[in-house]
Structures are given as C-alpha cells and as structure tokens.
Design an enzyme around this catalytic site. Structure first.
Site, PDB file in Angstrom:
ATOM      1  N   SER A 264       0.833  -1.197   0.000  1.00 13.87           N
ATOM      2  CA  SER A 264       0.000   0.000   0.000  1.00 13.87           C
ATOM      3  C   SER A 264       0.870   1.249   0.000  1.00 13.87           C
ATOM      4  CB  SER A 264      -0.920   0.011   1.223  1.00 13.87           C
ATOM      5  OG  SER A 264      -1.452   1.316   1.380  1.00 13.87           O
TER       6      SER A 264
ATOM      7  N   HIS B 152      -1.163  -1.534  -4.045  1.00  8.50           N
ATOM      8  CA  HIS B 152      -2.467  -1.155  -3.493  1.00  8.50           C
ATOM      9  C   HIS B 152      -2.523   0.373  -3.345  1.00  8.50           C
ATOM     10  CE1 HIS B 152      -5.967  -2.103  -0.765  1.00  8.50           C
ATOM     11  NE2 HIS B 152      -5.571  -1.012  -0.123  1.00  8.50           N
TER      12      HIS B 152
ATOM     13  N   ASP C 223      -4.798   3.534  -2.028  1.00 12.62           N
ATOM     14  CA  ASP C 223      -5.920   3.906  -1.168  1.00 12.62           C
ATOM     15  C   ASP C 223      -6.465   5.269  -1.564  1.00 12.62           C
ATOM     16  OD1 ASP C 223      -6.119   1.735   0.784  1.00 12.62           O
ATOM     17  OD2 ASP C 223      -4.054   2.286   1.250  1.00 12.62           O
TER      18      ASP C 223
ATOM     19  N   MET D  59      -9.176   8.139  -0.842  1.00 14.05           N
ATOM     20  CA  MET D  59     -10.053   8.635   0.236  1.00 14.05           C
ATOM     21  C   MET D  59     -10.538  10.034  -0.108  1.00 14.05           C
ATOM     22  SD  MET D  59      -7.877   7.414   3.559  1.00 14.05           S
ATOM     23  CE  MET D  59      -6.967   5.856   3.577  1.00 14.05           C
TER      24      MET D  59
ATOM     25  N   HIS E 197      -8.336   0.773  -3.982  1.00 11.83           N
ATOM     26  CA  HIS E 197      -9.287   0.621  -2.881  1.00 11.83           C
ATOM     27  C   HIS E 197     -10.017   1.946  -2.710  1.00 11.83           C
ATOM     28  CE1 HIS E 197      -9.621  -0.061   1.808  1.00 11.83           C
ATOM     29  NE2 HIS E 197     -10.800   0.032   1.224  1.00 11.83           N
TER      30      HIS E 197
ATOM     31  N   MET F 249     -12.324   4.400  -1.047  1.00 13.11           N
ATOM     32  CA  MET F 249     -13.014   4.751   0.200  1.00 13.11           C
ATOM     33  C   MET F 249     -13.667   6.100  -0.030  1.00 13.11           C
ATOM     34  SD  MET F 249      -9.959   3.444   2.670  1.00 13.11           S
ATOM     35  CE  MET F 249      -8.822   3.418   1.298  1.00 13.11           C
TER      36      MET F 249
ATOM     37  N   MET G  22     -11.561  -5.481   6.003  1.00 14.35           N
ATOM     38  CA  MET G  22     -10.761  -4.494   6.724  1.00 14.35           C
ATOM     39  C   MET G  22     -10.469  -5.004   8.137  1.00 14.35           C
ATOM     40  SD  MET G  22     -10.267  -2.109   4.540  1.00 14.35           S
ATOM     41  CE  MET G  22      -9.269  -1.112   5.657  1.00 14.35           C
TER      42      MET G  22
ATOM     43  N   GLY H  73      -9.212   4.709   6.751  1.00 12.77           N
ATOM     44  CA  GLY H  73      -8.971   6.154   6.823  1.00 12.77           C
ATOM     45  C   GLY H  73      -7.515   6.514   7.021  1.00 12.77           C
TER      46      GLY H  73
ATOM     47  N   GLY I  91      -1.088   2.827   9.522  1.00 14.92           N
ATOM     48  CA  GLY I  91      -0.427   2.728  10.820  1.00 14.92           C
ATOM     49  C   GLY I  91      -1.329   2.435  12.009  1.00 14.92           C
TER      50      GLY I  91
ATOM     51  N   ASP J 238      -6.793  -6.086   4.875  1.00 13.04           N
ATOM     52  CA  ASP J 238      -6.152  -4.765   4.834  1.00 13.04           C
ATOM     53  C   ASP J 238      -6.233  -4.074   6.196  1.00 13.04           C
ATOM     54  OD1 ASP J 238      -5.209  -2.251   4.130  1.00 13.04           O
ATOM     55  OD2 ASP J 238      -6.862  -1.777   2.772  1.00 13.04           O
TER      56      ASP J 238
HETATM   57  C1  DX5 Z   1      -6.476   2.035   5.536  1.00  7.83           C
HETATM   58  C2  DX5 Z   1      -6.030   1.631   4.167  1.00  7.83           C
HETATM   59  C3  DX5 Z   1      -4.898   0.676   4.176  1.00  7.83           C
HETATM   60  C4  DX5 Z   1      -3.635   1.251   4.752  1.00  7.83           C
HETATM   61  C5  DX5 Z   1      -2.957   0.157   5.476  1.00  7.83           C
HETATM   62  O1  DX5 Z   1      -7.653   2.768   5.457  1.00  7.83           O
HETATM   63  O2  DX5 Z   1      -7.082   1.011   3.472  1.00  7.83           O
HETATM   64  O3  DX5 Z   1      -4.643   0.129   2.899  1.00  7.83           O
HETATM   65  O4  DX5 Z   1      -2.749   1.761   3.806  1.00  7.83           O
HETATM   66  O5  DX5 Z   1      -1.907   0.695   6.175  1.00  7.83           O
HETATM   67  P1  DX5 Z   1      -1.183  -0.142   7.296  1.00  7.83           P
HETATM   68  O6  DX5 Z   1      -0.615  -1.350   6.624  1.00  7.83           O
HETATM   69  O7  DX5 Z   1      -0.181   0.797   7.800  1.00  7.83           O
HETATM   70  O8  DX5 Z   1      -2.229  -0.508   8.317  1.00  7.83           O
HETATM   71 ZN    ZN Z   2      -6.516  -0.092   1.574  1.00 11.07          ZN
END
Ligand code: DX5
Ligand code: ZN
Length: 220
Positions: free
Chosen positions: A6, A31, A33, A35, A64, A66, A135, A140, A143, A173
């Site tokens: 990601s 991947h 993300d 948002m 992905h 969101m 999930m 969002g 970390g 994820d």
């Molecule tokens: C969170 C994202 C994840 C995120 C995962 O909303 O969908 O893909 O990047 O990050 P880590 O691996 O740091 O939890």
């Molecule tokens: Zn994601």
C-alpha cells in the site's frame, strides 16, 4: 499468498522508486488507497497518481475506493490503469450495478467490508466478485493496530469460498506486519495489504520479503 504493497505510507516524492522497491522485494500487487474526506475523514489521491504508478510498474494495481459516489469515478480509475477496483459495501447503494460496470470496464471487481459489517451484506453478490476485502482496521489512516477480532469473519468467508467453490481471492487490509501476517494467513487471507510495515521500514524490499516469509511459514 500475494503481498499488496500500500503506497499510502510511501514517500510520494519518489513514488516510482518506492513502487519499484516493493516490486523488487516480491510484492505481487500495488495497493492504492483513495479517500475523499467524506466516506472516511482523510483525503488522499486520485486517478493521476494511479497513472503515475502505472508508468512505474507492470504489477497489477489494486485501487481501494473509500469514497462516496464511487460510480462517478470508476471509469476514470479504470482508464488510469487500475487492474482491480474495490468498493465499500457501506458506500455503494446499487452494488450489483457497480460490480457489473467494473467488469464491463475490464477491471477485476472487489467488495470491501468494514470491521463491523457482517458477511451477509455481500452474500448475494459473491459469485460476481473477483475478490473480497476484509478491513482489519477502520479505514482512513495507515499505521493503525490490527483488529484480531475480525479473524472469525475471515475464517467464515474462507469457508464459504471453499464450500461454494468460488473463484475469488480473499484480501485483508489494515495493520498487517511480520507479526500479524501469520494470523491472517492461517485464518484464510490470500492477499495481504501492508502499508507502514513496508514503506516505514529501512528497506521496503526486505520488509516485503519478511512479511511474505512470515505468512507463508505460518501456512506450512
Ligand atoms: C487504511 C487503508 C490501508 C492502509 C494500510 O484505510 O485502506 O490500505 O494503507 O496501512 P497499514 O498497513 O499501515 O495498516
Ligand atoms: Zn486499503
């Protein structure tokens, strides 16, 4: 087992190199993300960044979404080079239409469930999906801590897949690391998304390899 790196935790100032580091380590998917500040509190990237990733690698790009009103944007992401696109069941009203449209666009369709959303929400659409994404954090932010409470749901979807003989990948994820990857793999996760565990490491390539080894070792 496929490791999906990601880029949310990558250094966007040298995104192409970051992607290539993950690829060198054995990532099978990149991947991305997306948002919108509405469905989730954070705002990240759009199709332009997918185009940049597309130029940097030959790996499949897993987008992905969101976002609210995903239908308005899926064509742009498909044109930007997305190979897989997933939408949240909590954000899309006419899920079957959206999934059919993704397939029409030549993209592999996936559906995402938040930690508190039950599997029954996608029961009727399962045969049409190329992947399901569970999930293990509330979406969002990168970390966050891995929610082990989602593991019973992961085992149940893996069992449904086996029983129905579905040709569908199960992706997980959120909070995936060397420490949590064995749990995910033994409970049925097949595509493991990792952000901070890869890109906050000193060497992303080595980190990818370590997470893959941890997951594959647990399966033996
Ligand atoms: C969170 C994202 C994840 C995120 C995962 O909303 O969908 O893909 O990047 O990050 P880590 O691996 O740091 O939890
Ligand atoms: Zn994601």
């Amino acid at each position: 087992m496929i490791l999906a790196a990601s880029i949310l935790s990558a250094d966007f100032g040298c995104l192409a190199q970051e992607v290539q580091r993950a690829e060198r380590g054995g990532a099978g998917v990149i991947h991305v993300d997306v948002m919108d500040g509405h469905f989730v509190p954070n705002i990240t990237v759009g199709p332009l960044v997918v185009e940049a990733v597309r130029r940097a690698t030959g790996l499949p790009i897993d987008v992905h979404l969101m976002i609210e009103q995903a239908d308005r944007y899926i064509e742009a992401f498909a044109n930007a080079g997305a190979s897989w696109i997933s939408v949240h069941v909590e954000a899309v009203t006419h899920l079957q239409r959206t999934v059919a449209r993704l397939r029409e666009l030549g993209v592999r369709p996936g559906v995402v469930l938040n930690p508190a959303t039950p599997l029954t929400a996608l029961e009727e659409i399962l045969p049409e999906l190329d992947y399901t994404l569970l999930m293990t954090v509330n979406p969002g932010f990168a970390g966050q801590s891995f929610m082990a409470d989602v593991m019973p749901k992961l085992r149940r979807i893996a069992e449904v897949k086996r029983r129905q003989g579905l040709d569908m990948l199960i992706e997980v994820d959120g909070g995936v690391s060397v420490k949590t990857a064995p749990t995910v793999a033994t409970n049925g996760g097949e595509v493991l998304v990792a952000g901070s565990a890869v890109f906050c490491a000193d060497d992303p390539a080595t980190a990818v390899g370590a997470i893959r080894d941890a997951a594959e070792g647990a399966r033996l």
